[in-house]
Write a protein that holds these residues in place. Sequence first.
Motif, PDB file in Angstrom:
ATOM      1  N   TRP A  43       4.225   3.849  -4.992  1.00 20.86           N
ATOM      2  CA  TRP A  43       3.713   4.934  -5.818  1.00 20.86           C
ATOM      3  C   TRP A  43       4.092   4.671  -7.267  1.00 20.86           C
ATOM      4  O   TRP A  43       5.074   3.986  -7.560  1.00 20.86           O
ATOM      5  CB  TRP A  43       4.219   6.290  -5.345  1.00 20.86           C
ATOM      6  CG  TRP A  43       5.670   6.356  -4.945  1.00 20.86           C
ATOM      7  CD1 TRP A  43       6.197   6.100  -3.721  1.00 20.86           C
ATOM      8  CD2 TRP A  43       6.777   6.732  -5.775  1.00 20.86           C
ATOM      9  NE1 TRP A  43       7.562   6.275  -3.714  1.00 20.86           N
ATOM     10  CE2 TRP A  43       7.941   6.667  -4.974  1.00 20.86           C
ATOM     11  CE3 TRP A  43       6.899   7.112  -7.113  1.00 20.86           C
ATOM     12  CZ2 TRP A  43       9.212   6.960  -5.467  1.00 20.86           C
ATOM     13  CZ3 TRP A  43       8.163   7.410  -7.603  1.00 20.86           C
ATOM     14  CH2 TRP A  43       9.296   7.333  -6.779  1.00 20.86           C
ATOM     15  N   ALA A  56      -8.720   9.488  -4.126  1.00 21.01           N
ATOM     16  CA  ALA A  56      -7.482   9.387  -3.342  1.00 21.01           C
ATOM     17  C   ALA A  56      -6.679  10.673  -3.436  1.00 21.01           C
ATOM     18  O   ALA A  56      -6.066  11.114  -2.450  1.00 21.01           O
ATOM     19  CB  ALA A  56      -6.650   8.197  -3.829  1.00 21.01           C
ATOM     20  N   LEU A  57      -6.679  11.295  -4.609  1.00 20.99           N
ATOM     21  CA  LEU A  57      -5.971  12.559  -4.774  1.00 20.99           C
ATOM     22  C   LEU A  57      -6.605  13.644  -3.906  1.00 20.99           C
ATOM     23  O   LEU A  57      -5.897  14.416  -3.243  1.00 20.99           O
ATOM     24  CB  LEU A  57      -5.988  12.970  -6.248  1.00 20.99           C
ATOM     25  CG  LEU A  57      -5.303  14.299  -6.583  1.00 20.99           C
ATOM     26  CD1 LEU A  57      -3.830  14.269  -6.210  1.00 20.99           C
ATOM     27  CD2 LEU A  57      -5.473  14.633  -8.075  1.00 20.99           C
ATOM     28  N   GLU A 113      -5.591  13.039  -0.340  1.00 22.29           N
ATOM     29  CA  GLU A 113      -4.190  13.391  -0.085  1.00 22.29           C
ATOM     30  C   GLU A 113      -4.016  14.907   0.026  1.00 22.29           C
ATOM     31  O   GLU A 113      -3.314  15.397   0.918  1.00 22.29           O
ATOM     32  CB  GLU A 113      -3.284  12.852  -1.184  1.00 22.29           C
ATOM     33  CG  GLU A 113      -1.819  13.146  -0.893  1.00 22.29           C
ATOM     34  CD  GLU A 113      -0.883  12.776  -2.021  1.00 22.29           C
ATOM     35  OE1 GLU A 113       0.315  13.118  -1.910  1.00 22.29           O
ATOM     36  OE2 GLU A 113      -1.333  12.176  -3.020  1.00 22.29           O
ATOM     37  N   MET A 163       0.275   8.695  -9.407  1.00 24.66           N
ATOM     38  CA  MET A 163      -0.925   8.102  -9.997  1.00 24.66           C
ATOM     39  C   MET A 163      -1.845   7.533  -8.922  1.00 24.66           C
ATOM     40  O   MET A 163      -1.423   6.754  -8.081  1.00 24.66           O
ATOM     41  CB  MET A 163      -0.540   6.986 -10.971  1.00 24.66           C
ATOM     42  CG  MET A 163       0.025   7.464 -12.295  1.00 24.66           C
ATOM     43  SD  MET A 163       0.498   6.076 -13.361  1.00 24.66           S
ATOM     44  CE  MET A 163      -1.117   5.373 -13.697  1.00 24.66           C
ATOM     45  N   GLN A 164      -3.101   7.938  -8.952  1.00 25.34           N
ATOM     46  CA  GLN A 164      -4.096   7.469  -7.999  1.00 25.34           C
ATOM     47  C   GLN A 164      -5.472   7.887  -8.488  1.00 25.34           C
ATOM     48  O   GLN A 164      -5.594   8.660  -9.439  1.00 25.34           O
ATOM     49  CB  GLN A 164      -3.829   8.048  -6.612  1.00 25.34           C
ATOM     50  CG  GLN A 164      -3.745   9.577  -6.583  1.00 25.34           C
ATOM     51  CD  GLN A 164      -3.117  10.090  -5.300  1.00 25.34           C
ATOM     52  OE1 GLN A 164      -3.507   9.649  -4.231  1.00 25.34           O
ATOM     53  NE2 GLN A 164      -2.171  10.994  -5.393  1.00 25.34           N
ATOM     54  N   SER A 165      -6.503   7.388  -7.850  1.00 23.01           N
ATOM     55  CA  SER A 165      -7.859   7.780  -8.225  1.00 23.01           C
ATOM     56  C   SER A 165      -8.110   9.228  -7.830  1.00 23.01           C
ATOM     57  O   SER A 165      -7.390   9.797  -7.005  1.00 23.01           O
ATOM     58  CB  SER A 165      -8.872   6.874  -7.511  1.00 23.01           C
ATOM     59  OG  SER A 165      -8.865   7.148  -6.113  1.00 23.01           O
ATOM     60  N   GLU A 166      -9.140   9.803  -8.409  1.00 20.91           N
ATOM     61  CA  GLU A 166      -9.467  11.188  -8.075  1.00 20.91           C
ATOM     62  C   GLU A 166      -9.843  11.321  -6.600  1.00 20.91           C
ATOM     63  O   GLU A 166      -9.468  12.293  -5.945  1.00 20.91           O
ATOM     64  CB  GLU A 166     -10.601  11.685  -8.976  1.00 20.91           C
ATOM     65  CG  GLU A 166     -10.157  11.862 -10.424  1.00 20.91           C
ATOM     66  CD  GLU A 166     -11.235  12.485 -11.295  1.00 20.91           C
ATOM     67  OE1 GLU A 166     -12.332  12.814 -10.751  1.00 20.91           O
ATOM     68  OE2 GLU A 166     -11.001  12.653 -12.502  1.00 20.91           O
ATOM     69  N   THR A 210      -6.781  16.207 -13.953  1.00 19.77           N
ATOM     70  CA  THR A 210      -6.160  15.805 -12.686  1.00 19.77           C
ATOM     71  C   THR A 210      -5.813  17.017 -11.838  1.00 19.77           C
ATOM     72  O   THR A 210      -6.098  17.072 -10.633  1.00 19.77           O
ATOM     73  CB  THR A 210      -4.887  14.988 -12.952  1.00 19.77           C
ATOM     74  OG1 THR A 210      -5.230  13.785 -13.646  1.00 19.77           O
ATOM     75  CG2 THR A 210      -4.167  14.638 -11.648  1.00 19.77           C
ATOM     76  N   HIS A 218       0.816  -1.217   0.000  1.00 21.31           N
ATOM     77  CA  HIS A 218       0.000   0.000   0.000  1.00 21.31           C
ATOM     78  C   HIS A 218       0.855   1.275   0.000  1.00 21.31           C
ATOM     79  O   HIS A 218       0.320   2.371  -0.188  1.00 21.31           O
ATOM     80  CB  HIS A 218      -0.928   0.014   1.211  1.00 21.31           C
ATOM     81  CG  HIS A 218      -0.221   0.226   2.518  1.00 21.31           C
ATOM     82  ND1 HIS A 218       0.371  -0.806   3.218  1.00 21.31           N
ATOM     83  CD2 HIS A 218       0.005   1.351   3.249  1.00 21.31           C
ATOM     84  CE1 HIS A 218       0.917  -0.328   4.320  1.00 21.31           C
ATOM     85  NE2 HIS A 218       0.717   0.969   4.367  1.00 21.31           N
ATOM     86  N   GLU A 219       2.176   1.141   0.205  1.00 16.90           N
ATOM     87  CA  GLU A 219       3.042   2.310   0.232  1.00 16.90           C
ATOM     88  C   GLU A 219       3.629   2.648  -1.134  1.00 16.90           C
ATOM     89  O   GLU A 219       4.260   3.695  -1.291  1.00 16.90           O
ATOM     90  CB  GLU A 219       4.188   2.084   1.225  1.00 16.90           C
ATOM     91  CG  GLU A 219       3.736   1.934   2.657  1.00 16.90           C
ATOM     92  CD  GLU A 219       4.857   1.514   3.581  1.00 16.90           C
ATOM     93  OE1 GLU A 219       4.850   1.951   4.754  1.00 16.90           O
ATOM     94  OE2 GLU A 219       5.736   0.742   3.143  1.00 16.90           O
ATOM     95  N   VAL A 225       6.159  11.174  -0.439  1.00 17.51           N
ATOM     96  CA  VAL A 225       5.833   9.750  -0.493  1.00 17.51           C
ATOM     97  C   VAL A 225       6.461   9.076   0.722  1.00 17.51           C
ATOM     98  O   VAL A 225       7.214   9.691   1.480  1.00 17.51           O
ATOM     99  CB  VAL A 225       6.348   9.109  -1.800  1.00 17.51           C
ATOM    100  CG1 VAL A 225       5.718   9.771  -3.010  1.00 17.51           C
ATOM    101  CG2 VAL A 225       7.871   9.161  -1.880  1.00 17.51           C
TER     102      VAL A 225
END
Length: 381
Positions: free
Chosen positions: A21, A148-149, A152, A143-146, A178, A18-19, A330
């Motif tokens: 990127w 998740a962004l 964050e 890179m991640q889902s909207e 994005t 899960h860590e 990160v």
Amino acid sequence: MKIESIRPVLLRDDYQEHERWFFPGGGSTGWNAALLEIRTDEGLIGIGESIAGSTAPLAFLGMVKQLEPLLIGADVLDRATLLSRLRRASIYWGTSGMGAGVVSAIDIAMWDIAAQAKGVPLNVLLGPGARPEVPLYVSAGFMQSEDALRDEMRRWVDADFRAVKIRAFGTPSEILRTVGVARLALGEDIALMVDLNANLMRSPLDFEGALTVAKGFKELNIRFFEEPMKSDDVRAYAALVNQSPVAIAGGESFSSVEQFELLFDQRTFHLAQPDTTHCGGITAMLKIADTNRHGMRLAPHTWGSGVALAACLHLVTAHPSYEVGEFCGVTNRLQTALLVEPVTVVNGNVRAPSVPGLGVRLTEEIERRYARPDAQFAPTY
């Protein structure tokens, strides 16, 4: 004060799933760090770092071994003589690229010792007018889902950062979408920067694509737009600088004072980002600022362990030409473990380091946990 020994130290922190990127075509399974330890006959120990060594550990080990005989027994405080000696010995392989990164580690370690010998933080040794605190931006958003962004971005605001840099990938319309998501999540009061990491992309934007994105970024209030094209396309960057409505940033992969002089003369960027662990160390970063005849904005690129971060913070607090520090956002346990003083952000600023020297430590516990002396690093990208 004589150099008694030089030791390369290779560290790696393996990620849990899960860590990790990612970016198109690549990603990271852990964090690598290539450090260099200098011990003196008076008991002082200096630590430096080479960003290039973290992805090519065997080459790092070989280059350190090649240069070691030139340093053992030499006066560690006579940096000018030692750096000149290293340059002459490595003229065909060490004045740029990874060779410059190894010299960076040596130079940083020598500055660490010099400040310890004076009993002052490195920023004080670099200049009497060190700022008590400086702005620090967090660098993350891969890179991640909207959703998740959005999450964050809110976490960084809650952590009291007032400037965030994200990565964005794809076509111009995908990139703008994005970044629009991040802008809405942050609100208008938080500075937002965007890095396309073109050097790692198989298909980076061309000039027209980069200009299209830059024009879209004006409405999104982007503070700077980093590396939308391959970094060695100097002519294209000079043209983009002339037409972009937002500041264009780059330069992290350039590795010598002379290369930055050329970038300054050709006005390749609005904001240049030399890396202390790649371009020749603290000494080179000071020279780069001095050769900036056209007044280009400067901010260190920082993507390493706590040694790299400490060098960045000392430089930014000590030298007025460097306007902001970069904090790797990160998972990076090697960033926190090596620092004597934790980094605390208050209203987007971080206080100047206050312990003598660079303010880093390489303990037996850290080596037991992270050392990889066999140089068997997993690829970072």
